[in-house]
Design an enzyme around this catalytic site. Structure first.
Site, PDB file in Angstrom:
ATOM      1  N   GLY C 148       0.827  -1.191   0.000  1.00 21.50           N
ATOM      2  CA  GLY C 148       0.000   0.000   0.000  1.00 21.50           C
ATOM      3  C   GLY C 148       0.864   1.244   0.000  1.00 21.50           C
ATOM      4  N   CYS C 149       0.261   2.372  -0.375  1.00 20.90           N
ATOM      5  CA  CYS C 149       1.029   3.615  -0.450  1.00 20.90           C
ATOM      6  C   CYS C 149       1.468   4.072   0.937  1.00 20.90           C
ATOM      7  CB  CYS C 149       0.213   4.695  -1.150  1.00 20.90           C
ATOM      8  SG  CYS C 149      -1.494   4.839  -0.586  1.00 20.90           S
ATOM      9  N   TYR C 150       0.537   4.069   1.910  1.00 19.56           N
ATOM     10  CA  TYR C 150       0.916   4.507   3.256  1.00 19.56           C
ATOM     11  C   TYR C 150       2.021   3.629   3.830  1.00 19.56           C
ATOM     12  CZ  TYR C 150      -3.121   7.700   3.323  1.00 19.56           C
ATOM     13  OH  TYR C 150      -4.014   8.706   3.056  1.00 19.56           O
ATOM     14  N   THR C 152       4.297   1.977   2.364  1.00 18.42           N
ATOM     15  CA  THR C 152       5.573   2.265   1.710  1.00 18.42           C
ATOM     16  C   THR C 152       6.243   3.486   2.329  1.00 18.42           C
ATOM     17  OG1 THR C 152       4.835   1.280  -0.378  1.00 18.42           O
ATOM     18  CG2 THR C 152       6.626   2.884  -0.511  1.00 18.42           C
ATOM     19  N   SER C 153       5.452   4.538   2.537  1.00 19.34           N
ATOM     20  CA  SER C 153       6.047   5.766   3.070  1.00 19.34           C
ATOM     21  C   SER C 153       6.451   5.620   4.534  1.00 19.34           C
ATOM     22  CB  SER C 153       5.080   6.946   2.897  1.00 19.34           C
ATOM     23  OG  SER C 153       4.012   6.867   3.820  1.00 19.34           O
TER      24      SER C 153
END
Lengths: 345, 345, 345, 345
Positions: C148-150, C152-153
């Site tokens: 997921g994007c979150y 990853t960050s």
């Protein structure tokens, strides 16, 4: 590999040149100048390029700069380029100037809207770098006056129609809308976020310097003096320019004929795209690309043609077209270095 | 205190009516309807109004609704209003309809662009609610067809110039730009943030339904058929509408005469403001207000007049003008409830 | 040339896959599916790609699709992928799934936050495609659960610090901010321009499904259960994600040690960039790129570490990382097809 | 009618004071100063106010200014106010200073983060103008240090919880996000449209001057030194501020108790609104208003409280709160002049 350099690399048009030339497969960016940031590595000015563009900016010095490069881009405000271009040309360099200094054949027109010209003798050999229109002249040019963003969006659809005698050139009205990056990176209230955001307004109504630039080209193509009405507006977005042009038709015609006229003119030029019937250009569709998208509609009740054209003001309206000019001068495919796949959003 | 009600209170125009009427010193908002949100308190739909507007939405019922209100605003899509307005009028209510259903005198024109009209008999008594132009008729009206946003921005500057014979009505071109709230609160790709943000585009080119609405008024004022060219565009901002109108001048004139013509026409109407010489309207200057700001420039080389007008599409272009109409009908100052001080940013 | 296909090619992540794969020098995009747009050419859905991506969308059919492709990307909502992945794997295809269906080893965790899992047997062999962390496992994987994007960050900066024992894993608070494209192209009030523009808000406070995803990886790395506090927010911009993570330090340390820890961990991974001292990441710096920029500051008075990480949610947070996974699986340089020069603005 | 004046009326906070005071029913705005625009009418600086605010700006002159006004607002950068406030106080004026100069009781703290204080003797009598918290002190004050925007958003939810011993004050982390107007109208790259638009970033990480301001109030309320972690971020929108505060709970509790604590504390203060269960504040909901909206969620797994608070940085975060302070000093209802109905969008 051809060595390229940029004089004035840190404004928005300069940064776009840096971006495109750094990714260009056939040339190498070997020198960039900046007065304000001399000595600094490029990625300390634009952090997006951290680790990617690490060349340092230098103060411009005629001889040492010319030693490093073959083709030179100038992205400085008008007036400065005409002071340095003669030296560059004398040293045998090819020059693509993004300012207005070498866009005009008629020096009086230039001087009326800008200032006295100090390199008049070069105007004759300079070529107006509207790529698709002056392709053949560009091939052999040493000095390119790279077109303004507004003229690019206005002229590309009009020239084929003018050539084929579709339009009454005395009735041209161009209503243009530009993103804020067109105002450059300099600080001003106009470009202050809180003054531009949630705001839409016109500026320099019937008084913008790009108007005489368009009129010179249109007059040349029409072989008689043309005056137009031109009003630019500011849109709360970073990139993009859309022009809605209104012009009376000289004869009864239909969409198919108009489409054929423009399509066949640009048949071999991939950066001009004609929208399918009933679709219209959107600045988002050309964002970050060198495309000029063109759509149109005939207002039959008034026998008036409405043309809509969209470009990215920093790409086809500035740096992209400059690189396209370079490609043509180098005799390579005009899309080299400019064929990144467009973003959907 | 006059009791007001809103049929269709939860779209953006409805919400703006709720905002203005809730703060109006001379009337009371006593009933609001919504099919989708029936039974819900208004501040559970729009949290900005938490604790401020706690009236509950109800399903529309002709009799019970009419029992509660004296003046009725309708903020529903066209076609529905013409079904319910006859019942409201029969019950002696005054009605201000924000849809197109009662804007046209020429029913054929309406039916060409919309659908068959089922309350034709009311068109004669309905008054087109462009407040500054039809002020006297509005005073005594029972039924107002509240103008569209585009027509408001186009007509206000043109009517005085037309009346004084300054302009060639066969040459009118209106290039309009609207914020996204003009598309309403309904879901659509057009209004999706990622498709509207960083995008500028035209839509319904020479095919928007507001065009016949303008033409009807212009034709009435000119006493002969007028056709215009009209192109709306979408701006990446929430509120605001700016129209740039191009029209040939019938005679040599100057800025002073044009200014006098418009200024004197609107001398007693505070919501029309004429910009000082060399300034232009900006949608930000009218955001959240009922003003229409007007600027202009003569393009002398082409003897063409360029007019720029700015409104907030939800206020002077919809709910604000509707309340202004109510004020005029009530015989109170037209600015009541609409004189909030504008924001700087 | 490796043939790639995309199942679900018309959402924003799908469109970004189309963009990247169409420009990828080592693979060919040979099939794309869409239920909604089956039969339509891709550039009639996204006009930006007019003339560039002219492949037609097809309805997904297991056999015919598998005949055309070697590596398959799935960009569909969770639940659907687990229904089709077994068939793809059985036919010997490599699969990179952008949904949550194959991100979890702990099926109970998945089922608690999503729904019953119907392809449990594949979870063991699936690899969590956080490229820089699971590089070696990805090399030999057949099935990738793309992060997921979150997560990853959040995870990229934390994993090295956790490994080197710098941080108290019981004190992790991640405050994330995402552009609106993270909500996808589906229509919703949340993504309506007028509701997202000029608005900033949190959503799914301490209740977002990406939280268990992060916790699974952090627990695996810490070899004990980790719970964190996670709050996502919505930013009025199209692309970009920035996470500010707060965590107590286990020992007295300084910036240099923290920097060394992260830098050395990512020494051979060009897509993670550490900001210079006193600089902070900005979503604009990574827009349209596969970078994750990381900055940090020690709040010495509280012995707390503040970490800031920025990605483009559609690239490193979705399609870019998916292609990076493909590159690793193919044994080619992980930056292939992803090394476009970043924009300055 | 009470006469009010503004020293420094042309920045964004000044303009917001002009807007609110011009519409205030109980006071009259009789004098405004500006160095840069001295002699100009206000509506030639902010065209939105054309015809509405026609007062002219004057150079500040102590005696002549004091002759015209009873209550004075100062909207100038810190350091200048402390030079002129003593003179104003000596002349018996009531002063509300929007800078940091009179916010601190602890002069050393002020001097550590700003500069030497030249009017120390006034600090004792100055009252910190966080209206709902210091209501009684404000009533009788002559000099108000109007709070910073960040402290307002952080302190309002924390003070009741601190007073009732719900939270562990050693664990406070405040993650704030502000619109660009917080940076003022001065020109800077940070506020350049193209650098702020489509960008999200932190700034002054754990180094912002509003942090000591919050710590002074929290320490006073806790009766022991409190340090917090504070990180501000910049959001691409004009107005609005949202703070997400994380703090450990001292005891097991539930939503109802937290809600009761905050609600009962603010029972008589209409500008603090508590969101209904499962709703969260949105800067759009408070745009252009003096509200502070508060929401919260208990992260039960970590026994941590997540508080979200939203204000309009220019209203409750600056000019609105200043006027609210004036209202309290005048003994009138605190909402006078500030009770405009909020916009839906």
């Amino acid at each position: 590999m051809t060595k390229t350099g940029i004089i004035g690399a840190t404004g928005y048009a300069g940064a776009e040149l840096v971006r495109i030339l750094s990714g260009h497969p056939d040339v190498k960016l070997t020198a960039i100048t900046s007065r304000q940031y001399a000595g600094m590595k490029y990625d300390s000015i634009y952090s997006s390029m951290a680790g990617v563009v690490t060349l340092a900016c230098e103060e411009f010095n005629m001889d040492s700069f010319c030693d490093k490069v073959d083709i030179i881009f100038i992205a400085l405000p008008h007036k400065i380029p005409m002071e340095i271009v003669p030296g560059l040309i004398k040293r045998g360099k090819k020059v693509i100037d993004l300012s207005a200094d070498f866009r005009f054949k008629d020096v009086l027109r230039y001087e009326k809207y800008y200032q006295p010209h100090t390199a008049k003798e070069l105007l004759k050999e300079a070529v107006y770098g509207l790529c698709e229109i002056y392709f053949d002249e560009i091939k052999n040019a040493s000095l390119i006056g790279n077109p303004g963003c507004y003229p690019t969006s206005v002229l590309l659809p009009l020239v084929p129609l003018l050539k084929e005698n579709f339009i009454d050139i005395n009735t041209i009205i161009a209503d243009s809308k530009s993103g804020v990056s067109g105002a450059g990176r300099s600080l001003s209230l106009t470009a202050h976020f809180c003054e531009a955001n949630e705001s839409f307004k016109a500026y320099k109504v019937a008084g913008h310097r790009h108007c005489p630039e368009m009129e010179e080209i249109l007059s040349a193509k029409a072989k008689k003096p043309v005056t137009i009405t031109f009003v630019p507006h500011l849109v709360p977005m970073t990139r993009g320019m859309l022009t809605t042009t209104y012009v009376n038709l000289l004869k009864k015609t239909d969409s198919k004929e108009i489409r054929n006229c423009i399509s066949s003119f640009y048949a071999r030029h991939p950066f001009v795209r004609i929208c399918p019937e009933n679709q219209v250009p959107d600045t988002m569709h050309v964002r970050g690309t060198n495309y000029c998208d063109i759509g149109f509609k005939i207002d039959e009740r008034n026998n008036r043609l409405i043309i809509i054209s969209a470009i990215d003001n920093l790409v086809k309206g500035a740096a992209g077209q400059a690189v396209q000019n370079m490609n043509i001068m180098l005799g390579i495919d005009e899309t080299r270095g400019l064929n990144n796949i467009p973003f959907a959003v």
